[in-house]
Design an enzyme around this catalytic site. Structure first.
Site, PDB file in Angstrom:
ATOM      1  N   PRO A  27      -8.591   2.697   4.876  1.00 52.27           N
ATOM      2  CA  PRO A  27      -7.643   3.764   5.177  1.00 52.27           C
ATOM      3  C   PRO A  27      -7.522   3.987   6.680  1.00 52.27           C
ATOM      4  CG  PRO A  27      -9.707   4.712   4.451  1.00 52.27           C
ATOM      5  CD  PRO A  27      -9.854   3.214   4.333  1.00 52.27           C
ATOM      6  N   LYS A  71     -14.897  10.088   7.376  1.00 47.70           N
ATOM      7  CA  LYS A  71     -14.653  10.863   6.162  1.00 47.70           C
ATOM      8  C   LYS A  71     -13.687  10.144   5.234  1.00 47.70           C
ATOM      9  CE  LYS A  71     -13.900  15.255   6.413  1.00 47.70           C
ATOM     10  NZ  LYS A  71     -13.332  16.565   6.847  1.00 47.70           N
ATOM     11  N   GLY A  83       0.826  -1.195   0.000  1.00 48.97           N
ATOM     12  CA  GLY A  83       0.000   0.000   0.000  1.00 48.97           C
ATOM     13  C   GLY A  83       0.858   1.242   0.000  1.00 48.97           C
ATOM     14  N   GLY A  84       0.281   2.356   0.378  1.00 46.46           N
ATOM     15  CA  GLY A  84       1.047   3.595   0.399  1.00 46.46           C
ATOM     16  C   GLY A  84       0.167   4.804   0.605  1.00 46.46           C
ATOM     17  N   SER A 139      -4.107  -2.494   0.185  1.00 44.45           N
ATOM     18  CA  SER A 139      -4.442  -1.076   0.336  1.00 44.45           C
ATOM     19  C   SER A 139      -4.449  -0.355  -1.009  1.00 44.45           C
ATOM     20  CB  SER A 139      -3.457  -0.416   1.315  1.00 44.45           C
ATOM     21  OG  SER A 139      -3.571  -1.015   2.585  1.00 44.45           O
ATOM     22  N   ALA A 143      -7.705  -5.631   1.862  1.00 47.95           N
ATOM     23  CA  ALA A 143      -7.354  -4.847   3.051  1.00 47.95           C
ATOM     24  C   ALA A 143      -7.033  -3.409   2.665  1.00 47.95           C
ATOM     25  CB  ALA A 143      -6.200  -5.488   3.798  1.00 47.95           C
TER      26      ALA A 143
END
Length: 429
Positions: free
Chosen positions: A121, A135, A63-64, A96, A118
């Site tokens: 966030p 949000k 992810g990142g 992610s 997965a």
């Protein structure tokens, strides 16, 4: 002559479809950050410039950053060249940010033994308040649904991957219409997608990959450096080193080396922080903490300024990366934070403190070293005469009247290599 020309045109028409197609291939085995976003953007431009039949991205990422993910997804959706994302090799993971990139591809494939999912966030420190969490989650859910709708993939599963961090194996991903196919090798993938029609920004194209030549491109040195610098831990350490280097240069003008190193580290840190979600309140607390350490050295506060510096540096480090819906791979390591705070505290409170004490200490050589020393008058000082100090004979002037010969004197100053002395009074018992 006309017949030869017709034969030549016919030969070109036949040979053109037989001309070997080109595939641009890149390997993305890293976190998603500005460097990887630039790399993919450059790969798409290269594929377009070389009229490649497609761009193949071999993906393996935990992810990142969400901002970089949006840039990559935007480039893929607007690409005039078909983009094929292949989660490989076995054991690879599209986690992610990787979920968004895979689902945005024109063709999405996975190798056996891989998984995807997965995509929930979280903040860079792993926790967000309820409002911020809602949000970020709602925003990411809408984002992945729009991607799935664009590519005709399973939008409901995408939403579940974001909201509940669900993951799928390659077979489950195929069954749930998350990917298009499973391929055990790159050759099998290219064979299976040959002849498929995909819609790109310029229209519909047919993939010609069965006998295409593959051209691999790698990250440039600038992209590799930015990839390393995009690690928040590296940016944090560079910022502290830059701050310390500049402070040491201000404390010791002319030292040059600390200033050069500090300036380079500070510029690199600020460049890196420009690509990261930096909280400037945290940055200010770090600077304030260092200032408190310096004041502790100069001002007697019985440790209060030092304690304030430790607290300020610790809080600033914890707040440095803003909680804006990035994924957990973009965090600042607690090990790095605690180590940096401890080393900084010890350095400022001990090493620099000892250095400043040494600067204030009595000189060991030269005329300054003679002040406070005790000697013996070799002649009557009225006011001038000679004295013996450290086995040497010096000219001396009495500052308090007549001093007889053979009396002990103490040096109180000097003027042009002439000592200024007064009678030495033995301390009472």
């Amino acid at each position: 002559m006309r017949r030869i020309l017709l034969y030549f045109i016919l030969l070109l028409a036949i040979a053109r479809p037989l001309h070997a197609q080109k595939i641009i291939s890149i390997k993305l085995d890293a976190t998603i950050n500005p460097a990887t976003a630039d790399f993919i953007h450059r790969a798409i431009e290269t594929a377009q410039a070389e009229r490649a039949t497609c761009l193949l991205i071999r993906l393996n990422t935990p992810g990142g950053l969400l901002k970089s993910t949006r840039v990559i997804v935007g480039d893929i959706l607007e690409s005039p060249v078909p983009v094929v994302v292949y989660v490989s090799p076995g054991g690879a993971h599209a986690g992610s940010a990787g979920v968004f990139i895979t689902m945005a591809a024109h063709i999405a494939a996975m190798a056996p033994g891989t998984n995807i999912g997965a995509a929930h966030p979280v903040s860079s420190q792993g926790q967000m308040d309820t409002i911020m969490s809602a949000k970020a989650t709602n925003d990411a859910t809408a984002f992945i649904k729009s991607i799935a709708a664009k590519r005709g993939r399973n939008a409901e599963w995408g939403a579940q991957a974001v909201r509940n961090s669900v993951s799928l194996t390659e077979s489950e991903a195929l069954e749930n219409n998350v990917i298009d196919l499973i391929a055990s090798s790159e050759n099998e993938l290219l064979t299976n997608i040959h002849g498929k029609q995909v819609t790109v920004s310029t229209g519909t194209v047919v993939l010609n990959t069965k006998s295409a030549t593959i051209k691999s491109i790698d990250m440039g040195w600038g992209e590799k450096m930015l990839n390393i610098l995009s690690d928040p831990n590296v940016a944090y350490i560079l910022f502290l080193l830059g701050l310390y280097g500049l402070i040491f240069e201000l404390y010791s003008p002319g030292a040059i080396f600390p200033g050069i190193i500090g300036g380079i580290c500070m510029i690199l840190a600020l460049y890196t922080m420009h690509t990261l979600p930096v909280n400037y309140a945290g940055l200010a607390l770090i600077v304030f903490g260092v200032i408190l350490f310096l004041l502790e050295i100069k001002i007697v506060s019985h440790g209060l300024l030092g304690i304030g510096g430790v607290i300020s540096l610790l809080l600033g480090s914890m707040m440095l990366i803003r909680t804006d819906g990035t994924w957990a791979v973009a965090n600042l390591s607690w090990t790095v934070i605690i180590t940096a705070v401890a080393v900084s505290s010890l350095f400022f409170l001990y090493v620099i403190g000892m250095g400043l004490k040494a600067q204030k200490a009595k000189p060991a050589v030269g005329l300054e070293a003679m002040i406070g020393e005790i000697g013996l008058s070799l002649s009557e000082l009225n006011p001038g005469g000679t004295v013996r100090m450290h086995g040497e004979i010096w000219k001396a002037i009495s500052r308090s009247g007549l001093i007889p010969e053979g009396k002990k004197v103490v040096v109180t100053g000097f003027l042009n290599f002439t000592l200024q002395v007064e009678p030495y009074n033995e301390p009472s018992a």
